[in-house]
Design an enzyme around this catalytic site. Structure first.
Site, PDB file in Angstrom:
ATOM      1  N   CYS A   2       0.823  -1.207   0.000  1.00 55.31           N
ATOM      2  CA  CYS A   2       0.000   0.000   0.000  1.00 55.31           C
ATOM      3  C   CYS A   2       0.862   1.265   0.000  1.00 55.31           C
ATOM      4  O   CYS A   2       2.005   1.256   0.426  1.00 55.31           O
ATOM      5  CB  CYS A   2      -0.924   0.081   1.205  1.00 55.31           C
ATOM      6  SG  CYS A   2      -1.805  -1.429   1.541  1.00 55.31           S
ATOM      7  N   ARG A  27       2.668   0.765  -5.590  1.00 54.39           N
ATOM      8  CA  ARG A  27       2.745   0.008  -4.343  1.00 54.39           C
ATOM      9  C   ARG A  27       1.523  -0.884  -4.135  1.00 54.39           C
ATOM     10  O   ARG A  27       1.486  -1.703  -3.203  1.00 54.39           O
ATOM     11  CB  ARG A  27       2.890   0.956  -3.156  1.00 54.39           C
ATOM     12  CG  ARG A  27       4.138   1.800  -3.197  1.00 54.39           C
ATOM     13  CD  ARG A  27       4.183   2.754  -2.032  1.00 54.39           C
ATOM     14  NE  ARG A  27       4.384   2.067  -0.783  1.00 54.39           N
ATOM     15  CZ  ARG A  27       5.542   1.951  -0.144  1.00 54.39           C
ATOM     16  NH1 ARG A  27       6.627   2.508  -0.653  1.00 54.39           N
ATOM     17  NH2 ARG A  27       5.637   1.309   0.988  1.00 54.39           N
ATOM     18  N   TRP A  75      -2.881  -2.579  -1.493  1.00 56.49           N
ATOM     19  CA  TRP A  75      -2.587  -3.952  -1.914  1.00 56.49           C
ATOM     20  C   TRP A  75      -3.127  -4.828  -0.790  1.00 56.49           C
ATOM     21  O   TRP A  75      -2.657  -4.760   0.346  1.00 56.49           O
ATOM     22  CB  TRP A  75      -1.093  -4.152  -2.078  1.00 56.49           C
ATOM     23  CG  TRP A  75      -0.746  -5.474  -2.700  1.00 56.49           C
ATOM     24  CD1 TRP A  75      -0.808  -5.804  -4.018  1.00 56.49           C
ATOM     25  CD2 TRP A  75      -0.281  -6.644  -2.019  1.00 56.49           C
ATOM     26  NE1 TRP A  75      -0.413  -7.108  -4.200  1.00 56.49           N
ATOM     27  CE2 TRP A  75      -0.079  -7.648  -2.992  1.00 56.49           C
ATOM     28  CE3 TRP A  75      -0.023  -6.956  -0.691  1.00 56.49           C
ATOM     29  CZ2 TRP A  75       0.368  -8.919  -2.685  1.00 56.49           C
ATOM     30  CZ3 TRP A  75       0.428  -8.227  -0.378  1.00 56.49           C
ATOM     31  CH2 TRP A  75       0.622  -9.197  -1.373  1.00 56.49           C
ATOM     32  N   ASN A 101      -0.384   1.469   6.059  1.00 62.33           N
ATOM     33  CA  ASN A 101       0.383   0.486   5.298  1.00 62.33           C
ATOM     34  C   ASN A 101       1.070  -0.417   6.313  1.00 62.33           C
ATOM     35  O   ASN A 101       1.755   0.085   7.205  1.00 62.33           O
ATOM     36  CB  ASN A 101       1.430   1.198   4.430  1.00 62.33           C
ATOM     37  CG  ASN A 101       2.418   0.230   3.825  1.00 62.33           C
ATOM     38  OD1 ASN A 101       2.087  -0.920   3.537  1.00 62.33           O
ATOM     39  ND2 ASN A 101       3.648   0.679   3.631  1.00 62.33           N
ATOM     40  N   GLY A 102       0.872  -1.716   6.209  1.00 62.23           N
ATOM     41  CA  GLY A 102       1.505  -2.629   7.158  1.00 62.23           C
ATOM     42  C   GLY A 102       0.508  -3.669   7.637  1.00 62.23           C
ATOM     43  O   GLY A 102      -0.574  -3.820   7.056  1.00 62.23           O
ATOM     44  N   GLU A 485      14.600 -15.999 -14.816  1.00 62.99           N
ATOM     45  CA  GLU A 485      14.144 -14.615 -14.963  1.00 62.99           C
ATOM     46  C   GLU A 485      13.158 -14.494 -16.140  1.00 62.99           C
ATOM     47  O   GLU A 485      12.118 -13.842 -16.031  1.00 62.99           O
ATOM     48  CB  GLU A 485      15.371 -13.697 -15.152  1.00 62.99           C
ATOM     49  CG  GLU A 485      15.069 -12.247 -15.472  1.00 62.99           C
ATOM     50  CD  GLU A 485      14.219 -11.525 -14.426  1.00 62.99           C
ATOM     51  OE1 GLU A 485      13.958 -12.080 -13.349  1.00 62.99           O
ATOM     52  OE2 GLU A 485      13.773 -10.402 -14.720  1.00 62.99           O
ATOM     53  N   LYS A 489       9.146 -13.363 -16.038  1.00 71.00           N
ATOM     54  CA  LYS A 489       8.542 -12.291 -16.855  1.00 71.00           C
ATOM     55  C   LYS A 489       7.253 -12.789 -17.507  1.00 71.00           C
ATOM     56  O   LYS A 489       6.249 -12.111 -17.495  1.00 71.00           O
ATOM     57  CB  LYS A 489       9.494 -11.805 -17.968  1.00 71.00           C
ATOM     58  CG  LYS A 489      10.827 -11.221 -17.573  1.00 71.00           C
ATOM     59  CD  LYS A 489      10.798 -10.012 -16.715  1.00 71.00           C
ATOM     60  CE  LYS A 489      10.765 -10.343 -15.258  1.00 71.00           C
ATOM     61  NZ  LYS A 489      11.242  -9.354 -14.341  1.00 71.00           N
ATOM     62  N   HIS A 508      15.312 -35.930 -14.570  1.00 77.42           N
ATOM     63  CA  HIS A 508      15.069 -36.383 -13.190  1.00 77.42           C
ATOM     64  C   HIS A 508      13.620 -36.172 -12.763  1.00 77.42           C
ATOM     65  O   HIS A 508      13.316 -36.178 -11.588  1.00 77.42           O
ATOM     66  CB  HIS A 508      16.036 -35.682 -12.232  1.00 77.42           C
ATOM     67  CG  HIS A 508      17.473 -35.964 -12.546  1.00 77.42           C
ATOM     68  ND1 HIS A 508      18.048 -37.203 -12.344  1.00 77.42           N
ATOM     69  CD2 HIS A 508      18.443 -35.187 -13.100  1.00 77.42           C
ATOM     70  CE1 HIS A 508      19.310 -37.174 -12.738  1.00 77.42           C
ATOM     71  NE2 HIS A 508      19.572 -35.957 -13.209  1.00 77.42           N
TER      72      HIS A 508
HETATM   73  O1  M6R Z   1      12.339  -3.806  -5.439  1.00 78.27           O
HETATM   74  P1  M6R Z   1      12.940  -5.186  -5.366  1.00 78.27           P
HETATM   75  O2  M6R Z   1      14.018  -5.384  -6.365  1.00 78.27           O
HETATM   76  O3  M6R Z   1      13.403  -5.527  -3.981  1.00 78.27           O
HETATM   77  O4  M6R Z   1      11.752  -6.153  -5.712  1.00 78.27           O
HETATM   78  C1  M6R Z   1      11.899  -7.534  -5.660  1.00 78.27           C
HETATM   79  C2  M6R Z   1      10.769  -8.252  -6.349  1.00 78.27           C
HETATM   80  O5  M6R Z   1       9.552  -7.954  -5.715  1.00 78.27           O
HETATM   81  C3  M6R Z   1      10.661  -7.868  -7.826  1.00 78.27           C
HETATM   82  O6  M6R Z   1      11.862  -8.063  -8.496  1.00 78.27           O
HETATM   83  C4  M6R Z   1       9.556  -8.697  -8.511  1.00 78.27           C
HETATM   84  O7  M6R Z   1       9.910 -10.029  -8.540  1.00 78.27           O
HETATM   85  C5  M6R Z   1       9.304  -8.143  -9.919  1.00 78.27           C
HETATM   86  N1  M6R Z   1       7.933  -7.739 -10.032  1.00 78.27           N
HETATM   87  C6  M6R Z   1       9.617  -9.119 -11.008  1.00 78.27           C
HETATM   88  O8  M6R Z   1       9.428  -8.563 -12.273  1.00 78.27           O
END
Ligand code: M6R
Length: 612
Positions: A2, A27, A75, A101-102, A485, A489, A508
């Site tokens: 949030c 956020r 969020w 937020n929290g 990675e 995506k 495996h």
């Molecule tokens: O801001 P950060 O690099 O700490 O964020 C980490 C992950 O939340 C962030 O990389 C997330 O996995 C991405 N949305 C991936 O595209």
């Protein structure tokens, strides 16, 4: 997670609040809301869904002048993303509005206590419990009631609140969730925010609240209190982001714009840091003590998501040149592991946002064990940067799309430079070898430019593969974290099930899933593992899997195996992550376009993950 925002000043507070929330929407975007005070009553607007929905609701009020407002972009943690659960939340009498937020861990027991006093609740949230508790203690002094209530709370919070009886006051506090306050020299405008991103386009003095500090803002005055309610004086910094703006620069999505920025952002990550003549690397603002630089015995990289993948890619490089162990820990797991952390351990925390709660917890644990914390972050003034012993910045500019792209390639660049820096400082790498590597690294932006020109070709391949519901991404050695990675995506923006495996692991177990309905994306850019990779792809082909390969022009044999090949220029093994990643990003983007998903703000996610 949030984003919270508060404004007191000489402009239209509702408009300012909306603007601030727009800059914080990354956020969380499950719901949004704003509250102000009109004729000694709380006036509020809330809407499930994105901020745009809220904006539609308050259009008629946008031109009225209100002196103060608080706002929230959510969020969802406690309670589904409904109107009832949207912030701000109120006390029973609708006198008090709060944004949060929290997570309040003991909210259930407080709620029970208040229910026993016949207090009525309107939502399922932990935030409403706070509002009701503050109201319960309220006896004309807002600050005192606030202070009494927060002393009962356990968990984490960044809070801003207003009260109808106090039309010129905002109270805010922070515990394990950041709050920054920005103000101009005359305090004509005072702004409270979850992070400095909301200050974009302004030139302000800023101060961060530390745990348990309370800010009381009234009559152009900001008083900060410690946990004993004693006034404290805090240092301020100047933050000038007047000339920075968020813009898609003509691209359809921030994501595509950020993919295309990479030749430049990678250059920015190494510019001024590579000294080719001497084969040295230099970092500005870097204060790792020389004695420590020479003696640390172990590196632990910690991060989440894409940043974790960057750590995986770089760990091999650290081990190769430094001849010491370098392990990579998912930050959310590191906290609970029995690691052998000592004062000779260097922790490298990687985070684009610098606000990721899991990464923060991991570094806090490491700090308790006297480890040195070096963070690699994109956002200056972020919590992780502030809590680290030293930081290196990516200089990639704001990354808006939730799906991280340019931060990843900048992280790899900085991590590689760091490895060279350490190796040279410890006399483990010859000048000429460093020069050879750095020269190759400097070629990467041009290699990426060439791949970006293949946009149409990759788009066409995406059309062919968008029909599948599952994918396997395979790689060996450095191409394995690269495959991880690329799979992330695709999952994140197209909502397609995508798994990454070290290609050798297929036999495996995962091979059992292979059929003509499950395409394989094979990353074949590592010379060291190329032959083995071909064999693994053959094994999948023999079981009818459609094969899409990413290979370099000089490779042989792949044409007999793959159904489709995206050719890229040959680079040395350590750098193959770059071309492979750009192809993976474009492939995911174009598949997501076909799937018509919300590319910049995928469902259920947020850019900055500030809860554990
Ligand atoms: O801001 P950060 O690099 O700490 O964020 C980490 C992950 O939340 C962030 O990389 C997330 O996995 C991405 N949305 C991936 O595209």
């Amino acid at each position: 997670m949030c984003g919270i925002f508060g404004y007191i000043g000489n402009k239209n507070s509702i408009k300012e609040c909306l603007q601030g929330l727009k800059l914080l929407e990354y956020r969380g975007y499950d719901s949004a809301g704003i509250a102000t005070i009109q004729d000694a009553k709380i006036l509020s607007f809330k809407s499930p869904g994105k901020l745009i929905e809220l904006e539609k609701k308050i259009n008629i009020f946008k031109d009225l002048k209100f002196d103060l407002a608080i706002g929230h972009t959510r969020w969802a943690t406690h309670g589904s993303p409904t109107l009832a659960n949207a912030h701000p939340h109120f006390d029973e009498k609708l006198k008090l509005a709060i944004v949060h937020n929290g997570i309040i861990e003991n909210y259930a027991s407080i709620r029970k206590k208040l229910l026993s006093k016949n207090i009525l609740f309107r939502s399922e949230t932990d935030t409403e419990v706070m509002a009701q508790l503050i109201s319960y203690y309220y006896a004309n002094d807002l600050l005192k009631a606030f202070d009494k209530a927060i002393k009962e709370l356990t968990g984490s919070y960044a809070i801003a609140l207003i009260h109808a009886n106090h039309p010129d006051e905002i109270v805010a506090s922070s515990k394990e969730s950041p709050i920054v306050i920005g103000f101009d020299d005359n305090k004509d405008e005072i702004i409270i925010s979850s992070d400095p991103n909301a200050f974009l386009g302004r030139n302000l003095n800023i101060l961060f609240l530390k745990n348990n500090e309370i800010a009381h803002i009234k009559n152009k005055k900001i008083n900060i209190y410690d946990k004993n309610l004693k006034i404290i004086h805090k240092k301020t910094e100047r933050l000038n982001s007047k000339n920075i703006s968020f813009s898609k620069n003509g691209f359809e999505h921030y994501l595509l714009k950020e993919i295309y920025e990479q030749p430049l952002t990678i250059q920015k990550a190494f510019l001024g840091r590579i000294q080719l003549k001497s084969g040295e690397v230099e970092f500005e603002d870097f204060n790792l003590p020389k004695s420590f630089l020479k003696k640390f015995k172990h590196i632990i990289i910690t991060a989440c998501g894409t940043s974790y993948h960057a750590g995986l890619c770089a760990s091999n490089f650290f081990q190769k040149y430094l001849k010491i162990n370098c392990s990579v820990e998912i930050a959310s797991e590191m906290r609970f592991k029995d690691l052998n952390l000592t004062k000779d351990t260097l922790i490298i925390a990687i985070s684009q946002s610098g606000e990721t709660a899991d990464t923060l917890s991991a570094i806090r644990k490491a700090k308790e064990n006297n480890c040195h914390i070096l963070s690699i972050v994109n956002v200056k003034n972020s919590t992780i940067a502030r809590e680290s012993d030293s930081s290196i910045f990516l200089k990639a500019g704001p990354e808006i799309s939730v799906c991280s792209t340019k931060a990843f390639t900048s992280q790899i660049t900085v991590l590689y430079l760091l490895a060279i820096y350490f190796a040279r400082s410890r006399n483990l790498l010859e000048k000429k070898d460093a020069q050879i590597f750095l020269k190759e690294l400097k070629k990467i932006p041009n290699i990426i430019k060439k791949i970006l020109k293949k946009r149409k070709e990759i788009e066409k391949i995406a059309q062919k593969y968008a029909i599948y519901n599952s994918f396997f991404f395979l790689g060996r050695n450095l191409m394995y974290p690269t495959a991880m990675e690329a799979a992330l995506k695709l999952k994140e923006i197209s909502y397609i099930d995508a798994n990454a495996y070290p290609a050798g692991e297929m036999k495996h177990g995962p091979l059992a899933l292979i059929s003509e309905k499950l395409p394989i994306v094979g990353f074949c850019l590592n010379e060291k593992t190329y032959d083995k990779m071909l064999s693994n792809l053959m094994e999948a082909k023999a079981r009818s899997a459609p094969i899409l390969a990413i290979a370099s022009k000089k490779s042989y044999g792949i044409e007999d195996i793959a159904d489709d090949i995206i050719w890229v220029d040959k680079v040395i093994d350590d750098l193959a992550i770059f071309p492979a990643t750009i192809v993976g990003q474009l492939l995911a983007y174009f598949i997501a376009i076909i799937k018509k998903t919300d590319i910049d703000q995928p469902r259920n996610l947020a850019k900055s993950v500030t809860v554990e």
